[in-house]
Each structure stands twice: as C-alpha cells, then as structure tokens.
Design a protein around this motif. Structure first.
Motif, PDB file in Angstrom:
ATOM      1  N   MET A 218      13.237   5.480  -4.947  1.00 37.96           N
ATOM      2  CA  MET A 218      12.186   4.665  -5.567  1.00 37.96           C
ATOM      3  C   MET A 218      11.010   4.477  -4.605  1.00 37.96           C
ATOM      4  O   MET A 218       9.841   4.519  -5.011  1.00 37.96           O
TER       5      MET A 218
ATOM      6  N   LEU B 146       9.137   7.604  -4.592  1.00 37.48           N
ATOM      7  CA  LEU B 146       8.399   7.701  -5.858  1.00 37.48           C
ATOM      8  C   LEU B 146       7.106   6.888  -5.780  1.00 37.48           C
ATOM      9  O   LEU B 146       6.044   7.353  -6.205  1.00 37.48           O
ATOM     10  N   ILE B 147       7.205   5.684  -5.220  1.00 31.97           N
ATOM     11  CA  ILE B 147       6.002   4.844  -5.102  1.00 31.97           C
ATOM     12  C   ILE B 147       4.959   5.554  -4.231  1.00 31.97           C
ATOM     13  O   ILE B 147       3.788   5.664  -4.608  1.00 31.97           O
TER      14      ILE B 147
ATOM     15  N   THR C 186       3.591   8.832  -6.199  1.00 30.02           N
ATOM     16  CA  THR C 186       2.779   8.580  -7.394  1.00 30.02           C
ATOM     17  C   THR C 186       1.472   7.853  -7.031  1.00 30.02           C
ATOM     18  O   THR C 186       0.421   8.181  -7.575  1.00 30.02           O
ATOM     19  N   PHE C 187       1.535   6.877  -6.117  1.00 30.27           N
ATOM     20  CA  PHE C 187       0.305   6.155  -5.786  1.00 30.27           C
ATOM     21  C   PHE C 187      -0.693   7.052  -5.062  1.00 30.27           C
ATOM     22  O   PHE C 187      -1.897   6.954  -5.284  1.00 30.27           O
TER      23      PHE C 187
ATOM     24  N   LEU D 227       1.721   2.834 -13.579  1.00 25.97           N
ATOM     25  CA  LEU D 227       2.025   2.282 -12.263  1.00 25.97           C
ATOM     26  C   LEU D 227       1.939   0.758 -12.298  1.00 25.97           C
ATOM     27  O   LEU D 227       2.694   0.069 -11.608  1.00 25.97           O
TER      28      LEU D 227
ATOM     29  N   LEU E 235       5.204  -0.330 -13.733  1.00 28.03           N
ATOM     30  CA  LEU E 235       6.258  -0.087 -12.738  1.00 28.03           C
ATOM     31  C   LEU E 235       6.301  -1.238 -11.727  1.00 28.03           C
ATOM     32  O   LEU E 235       7.373  -1.760 -11.398  1.00 28.03           O
TER      33      LEU E 235
ATOM     34  N   LEU F  22       9.298  -3.817 -10.969  1.00 24.65           N
ATOM     35  CA  LEU F  22       9.899  -3.940  -9.636  1.00 24.65           C
ATOM     36  C   LEU F  22       9.746  -5.364  -9.097  1.00 24.65           C
ATOM     37  O   LEU F  22      10.675  -5.923  -8.496  1.00 24.65           O
TER      38      LEU F  22
END
Ligand code: HEM
Lengths: 127, 142
Positions: A68, A71-72, A75-76, B41, B44, B48
């Motif tokens: 995760m 992934l952050i 993607t960011f 995002l 997301l 989270l």
C-alpha cells in the motif's frame, strides 16, 4: 533571436532537456500503478468482508502495508506528472499557471505523506 | 488551393477534422487519468485516514459513501453518489489502464495503421467495460 512574439523569444533555444525524463518517469510509474492497483483491486475483490476488523487486520500485515505504501508513492508521483501535463495544456495565464505548478509541488507530497503515515500507524499496531 | 476535392489528409489541422475512435480514447485517457488523480486518490486517502483513525471513523466513511444509517436522509443521498463515484472510478481505472497499455504499444512505433488503430481504440473501451463488470461481479456475487 527576436524579442517580439512568444515564438520569436524561444526560437533557436532548443529543448529544455526535462521532457524526456518526465515522459520516462510517467511510464515507469505507470508500470508500478499497473501492478499495485491490480493488487489492491484483487485484494478488495477477494476480501472475506468489509467490516473494520477484517479490512484493518489485512492492511496491517507487513506485505499489505508495504504494497500500500508503494502504491501511494507510485500513484501520487504518476498523478503529479500527469496533472502537470493537463495544467500546462489548459492553464495559460502566467500567474495562475505559477500558482498551479507551485501547488503541484506541495499538495501531492503532503497528501502522499498523510497516506503513508495512516498505513504505518495501522502496521505498527494502532487499534 | 483552387482544388475542392482533394485526397490529402485532413489532420492535423486545427479546424478541419472528423470524430474518430482514437480521438475519443485519447480524451478518455486524459479525463479518466485526472478523475483518478483527484477523485480516486482523494477517496483512497479518506479511506486510509478512516482506517487509521479507528472503527468509528471507518463506520462514518462507510455510512457516507456506501451504506447509509437508517435515520440519515442526507446519507441515503450521498451513498448513492458514493456508489456511482466508486463504480465509475473502477471503470475509469480499467479504461485508463487498457489505453495506457495501448500507449506502450504506440510508444514502440506499432499500431498506427488506420484500421488497426481504430480497432484497438474501440477494443480498449470494450475491454474496460468487461473488466469493470467482472470486478463487480466478484465483489457482489461472491
Ligand atoms: C490509479 C492510478 C493512476 C492515476 C491516478 C493516473 C493518472 C494519470 C494522469 C492524470 C495522466 C495524464 C493524462 C494526460 O493528460 O495526458 C496519466 C497519463 C498516463 N498514464 Fe496514468 N494513471 C494511473 C494509472 C495508470 C496505469 C495503470 C497505466 C498503464 C497501464 C497508466 C499509463 C499512463 C500513460 C502511458 C500516461 C501518459 C500518456 C501520455 O504520455 O500522453 N496510468 N495518468
């Protein structure tokens, strides 16, 4: 080199030498997104339930938390590059463009940091 | 210039063009990419953040975006928007993903013949719809 029209001012200067790097990183992060978002969607699709205990226990596991966080980051970074291309195409006013590009150097970093902290908090044992 | 019926290509030209599948898919790639960046995002991080804050915050998240509490009229509205947004974002992801894979093919210089190019443009949309249906079938019917 002229100083009248905008094309005249840049003609002959050649490339700024940033474009190729931007283009390549967009593709490297695209591969990261491809693997990691499919991992997330598959994990969600096969999750036994969506109650708090099930989801948070899953996310706190070392492998899920690592994936995760990756992934952050992926993607960011990819989104930051992609949104920049969109803004360069549509925001023409110099002041607004400066503000947009300035925000682009702060918001994705801050938002990404928040996401990573959330995952770490669960992974390191909150709740 | 006196010629009225010429076989020369119309594009690239700023004012004279005709819609084609490749244009649609190109625009969809941008729209879906930006929808994922801002909407996806954002969602997301909310998810989270709710998970990290504990069961109560997670419950609030679920109530606003998916399963409303019985006595909250506003949540029965936002939960419909939430479902539309979440299902829409899964389609946006698959569409952006498949047309991103098409980008990789075009990047190596393949797939530019008119027929092939149109066929694969249309195929990205078909594939993304099928993947979206498959994903939700697994979630909802499993
Ligand atoms: C959920 C994660 C993702 C987000 C938020 C995202 C977002 C974006 C955005 C905003 C753009 C800019 C579009 C434009 O205006 O040109 C972009 C471009 C791009 N994306 Fe993604 N994307 C994601 C996943 C992916 C995946 C999985 C792939 C590949 C399979 C991919 C491949 C690409 C490519 C190749 C470009 C560059 C297109 C070009 O050079 O014109 N993306 N993405």
């Amino acid at each position: 080199m002229g100083n009248g029209t905008s094309i005249g001012r840049v003609r002959g200067l050649g490339s700024s030498h940033h474009g190729a790097q931007h283009w390549l990183v967009q593709r490297f992060t695209a591969i990261g997104n491809l693997i990691l978002v499919i991992w997330l969607l598959a994990s969600l699709a096969f999750m036994p339930g969506y109650d708090y205990a099930t989801v948070s226990t899953w996310l706190a596991k070392p492998v899920s938390a690592t994936a995760m966080i990756l992934l952050i980051l992926s993607t960011f970074w990819h989104a930051r590059l992609g949104v920049q291309v969109m803004m360069e195409d549509y925001v023409h006013d110099h002041g607004l463009k400066f503000a947009a590009l300035a925000a682009l150097n702060v918001v994705p970093l801050a938002a990404g940091a928040f996401g990573v902290i959330c995952v770490l908090r669960l992974a390191l044992g909150a709740h | 210039m006196a010629q009225t019926h010429s076989n020369r290509p119309l594009s690239p030209h700023l004012q004279i063009w005709r819609w084609g599948p490749a244009m649609l898919v190109s625009i969809l790639h941008r729209v879906c990419g930006n929808a994922l960046a801002f909407g996806g995002l954002g969602l997301l991080l909310w998810w989270l953040g709710a998970l990290a804050s504990g069961p109560e915050a997670y419950g609030t998240f679920i109530h606003w975006v998916w399963t409303p509490e019985p006595d909250r009229a506003i949540q029965s509205f936002t939960s419909i928007l939430g479902k539309i947004a979440i299902v829409g974002l899964t389609w946006a992801f698959f569409q952006h993903m498949v047309s991103g894979l098409r980008h990789f093919v075009l990047d190596v210089g393949a797939g530019y013949e008119l027929e092939t190019n149109s066929r694969w443009s249309i195929a990205t949309i078909g594939i993304s719809i099928v993947l979206t249906i498959l994903f939700w079938a697994v979630v909802l019917l499993r």
